[in-house]
Design an enzyme around this catalytic site. Sequence first.
Site, PDB file in Angstrom:
ATOM      1  N   HIS A   9       0.820  -1.220   0.000  1.00  0.00           N
ATOM      2  CA  HIS A   9       0.000   0.000   0.000  1.00  0.00           C
ATOM      3  C   HIS A   9       0.852   1.267   0.000  1.00  0.00           C
ATOM      4  CE1 HIS A   9       1.049  -1.191   4.058  1.00  0.00           C
ATOM      5  NE2 HIS A   9       0.907   0.082   4.427  1.00  0.00           N
ATOM      6  N   CYS A  65       7.960  -0.570  -2.137  1.00  0.00           N
ATOM      7  CA  CYS A  65       7.280  -0.420  -0.842  1.00  0.00           C
ATOM      8  C   CYS A  65       7.643   0.957  -0.294  1.00  0.00           C
ATOM      9  CB  CYS A  65       7.607  -1.560   0.121  1.00  0.00           C
ATOM     10  SG  CYS A  65       9.276  -1.595   0.796  1.00  0.00           S
ATOM     11  N   GLY A  70      11.904  -3.700   2.952  1.00  0.00           N
ATOM     12  CA  GLY A  70      11.203  -4.934   3.317  1.00  0.00           C
ATOM     13  C   GLY A  70      10.861  -5.779   2.105  1.00  0.00           C
ATOM     14  N   HIS A  98      27.503  -5.129 -12.032  1.00  0.00           N
ATOM     15  CA  HIS A  98      28.311  -6.009 -11.176  1.00  0.00           C
ATOM     16  C   HIS A  98      27.525  -7.168 -10.579  1.00  0.00           C
ATOM     17  CE1 HIS A  98      31.771  -2.967 -10.236  1.00  0.00           C
ATOM     18  NE2 HIS A  98      31.441  -2.993 -11.521  1.00  0.00           N
ATOM     19  N   ARG A 132      34.894 -10.861 -14.336  1.00  0.00           N
ATOM     20  CA  ARG A 132      35.263 -11.183 -12.957  1.00  0.00           C
ATOM     21  C   ARG A 132      34.058 -11.204 -12.013  1.00  0.00           C
ATOM     22  NH1 ARG A 132      36.148  -5.743 -13.675  1.00  0.00           N
ATOM     23  NH2 ARG A 132      35.536  -4.379 -11.939  1.00  0.00           N
TER      24      ARG A 132
HETATM   25  C1  RB5 Z   1       4.578  -0.011   5.398  1.00  0.00           C
HETATM   26  O1  RB5 Z   1       4.193   0.897   6.370  1.00  0.00           O
HETATM   27  C2  RB5 Z   1       6.109  -0.086   5.325  1.00  0.00           C
HETATM   28  O2  RB5 Z   1       6.607  -0.675   6.501  1.00  0.00           O
HETATM   29  C3  RB5 Z   1       6.554  -0.853   4.101  1.00  0.00           C
HETATM   30  O3  RB5 Z   1       6.050  -0.262   2.963  1.00  0.00           O
HETATM   31  C4  RB5 Z   1       8.044  -0.941   3.882  1.00  0.00           C
HETATM   32  O4  RB5 Z   1       8.655   0.294   3.960  1.00  0.00           O
HETATM   33  C5  RB5 Z   1       8.729  -1.985   4.650  1.00  0.00           C
HETATM   34  O5  RB5 Z   1       9.939  -2.212   4.545  1.00  0.00           O
END
Ligand code: RB5
Length: 176
Positions: A9, A65, A70, A98, A132
Amino acid sequence: MKIALGADHAGFEYKDRIVKILRDRGHDVLDFGTHDATAVDYPQYGYAVGEAVATGQAERGIVVCGSSLGIAMAANKVPGIRCAPVNEPYSAELARRHNDANVIAFSERLTGWEMIERMLEIFLETPFDGGRHAHRVEQLFEFGDDQRSRTLKDLEKGEVRDAQTPTDLVGVPTGD
Ligand code: RB5
C-alpha cells in the site's frame, strides 16, 4: 521484455505509474498488485515477483514499498533472485553491471519520482558486465551447508579466503 511488478500500500502509486510506462513502451507486464491504499503485507508481493522471475514467467521484476527495504528482503528469499534496493542512479547501474540484479526495489516514501524514472531506465537498459563478476554472482547461491561450514571454519581462524572455484583456478583478474 516480460516484467513482473508488485507493491504494498505504500508503493502502489509508483508501481502503477511504472506499469503504465512499461505498457506504453510495449513491454509485457505481470502486475501482482496491490492496487489501492488498503494496508497489505509487503512480503507477499515480494515473494510473488520473486517467484515469477525465478520460474521464468518474467525476465525481470520491479517491487516497490515505502522504503524499498522490506519488499527487497522478501524477494531475496526466493532462490535465484538478486534484488537490489536502490535510491539513486549509480547504485542502479552497479546493481546491473556487477550484480546482474534481476529484480529492483524502489521506495515511494523516500525517493522522488524523477529519480525513479532515471533508475527504471538504467535497470532496463544496463547489461551485466560478466567477467570477474560472474563467479561472484554464482557464489550468491552457494550458501548451503557446505558454504556455511566453510565460513564457520574461516571465522574460527579469523581469516576469510576467496572461494576456490574453477574460474579462480584458471586465473581471473584480481584487485578489483
Ligand atoms: C509499510 O508501512 C512499510 O513498513 C513498508 O512499505 C516498507 O517500507 C517496509 O519495509
